[in-house]
Design a protein around this motif. Structure first.
Motif, PDB file in Angstrom:
ATOM      1  N   SER A  92      53.017  84.951 117.499  1.00  0.00           N
ATOM      2  CA  SER A  92      53.869  84.994 118.371  1.00  0.00           C
ATOM      3  C   SER A  92      54.882  83.577 117.924  1.00  0.00           C
ATOM      4  CB  SER A  92      53.455  84.864 120.013  1.00  0.00           C
ATOM      5  OG  SER A  92      52.611  83.624 119.931  1.00  0.00           O
ATOM      6  N   GLY A  93      54.259  82.804 117.138  1.00  0.00           N
ATOM      7  CA  GLY A  93      54.847  81.621 116.829  1.00  0.00           C
ATOM      8  C   GLY A  93      54.601  80.417 117.728  1.00  0.00           C
ATOM      9  N   VAL A  94      53.436  80.485 118.611  1.00  0.00           N
ATOM     10  CA  VAL A  94      52.806  79.566 119.446  1.00  0.00           C
ATOM     11  C   VAL A  94      51.640  79.104 119.031  1.00  0.00           C
ATOM     12  CG1 VAL A  94      52.416  78.776 121.935  1.00  0.00           C
ATOM     13  CG2 VAL A  94      54.595  80.223 121.299  1.00  0.00           C
ATOM     14  N   ALA A  95      51.330  77.888 118.807  1.00  0.00           N
ATOM     15  CA  ALA A  95      49.658  77.488 118.289  1.00  0.00           C
ATOM     16  C   ALA A  95      48.904  77.466 119.452  1.00  0.00           C
ATOM     17  CB  ALA A  95      49.788  76.367 117.279  1.00  0.00           C
ATOM     18  N   ASP A  96      47.853  77.827 119.493  1.00  0.00           N
ATOM     19  CA  ASP A  96      46.922  77.698 120.765  1.00  0.00           C
ATOM     20  C   ASP A  96      46.624  76.238 120.161  1.00  0.00           C
ATOM     21  OD1 ASP A  96      44.707  77.616 122.522  1.00  0.00           O
ATOM     22  OD2 ASP A  96      43.548  78.960 121.399  1.00  0.00           O
ATOM     23  N   ALA A  97      46.355  75.178 121.370  1.00  0.00           N
ATOM     24  CA  ALA A  97      45.752  73.974 121.182  1.00  0.00           C
ATOM     25  C   ALA A  97      44.358  73.980 120.773  1.00  0.00           C
ATOM     26  CB  ALA A  97      45.903  73.314 122.797  1.00  0.00           C
ATOM     27  N   GLU A  98      43.504  75.037 121.010  1.00  0.00           N
ATOM     28  CA  GLU A  98      42.132  74.912 120.667  1.00  0.00           C
ATOM     29  C   GLU A  98      41.785  75.495 119.402  1.00  0.00           C
ATOM     30  OE1 GLU A  98      40.063  76.043 124.057  1.00  0.00           O
ATOM     31  OE2 GLU A  98      40.845  74.456 125.306  1.00  0.00           O
TER      32      GLU A  98
END
Length: 71
Positions: free
Chosen positions: A10-16
């Motif tokens: 989706s183009g959004v990196a999970d912080a973890e």
């Protein structure tokens, strides 16, 4: 870690999702995914406890991310 290197389609990196990456690669991906700032914390390094939206924290040992979180 899969071959995707923590890249979310989706183009959004999970912080973890940065654990296991080399710190240089983690920084590159964080910038690509729009994190406002990246804080690298070595073992035993002091850190402030204020929460900062848009900041990615990387706990690093021997050049490899052990833990990552927002704030």
């Amino acid at each position: 870690m899969s071959g995707s290197d923590a890249v979310d389609p989706s183009g959004v990196a999970d912080a973890e999702g940065y654990a296991g990456l080399r710190v240089e690669r983690a920084r590159e991906l964080a910038r690509r995914h729009g994190w406002a700032s990246v804080r690298v914390l070595e073992p035993g390094e002091l850190m402030t406890m204020e929460y900062r939206q848009g900041r990615l924290n990387l706990a690093v040992r021997d050049g490899v991310v052990e833990r990552s979180w927002e704030g």
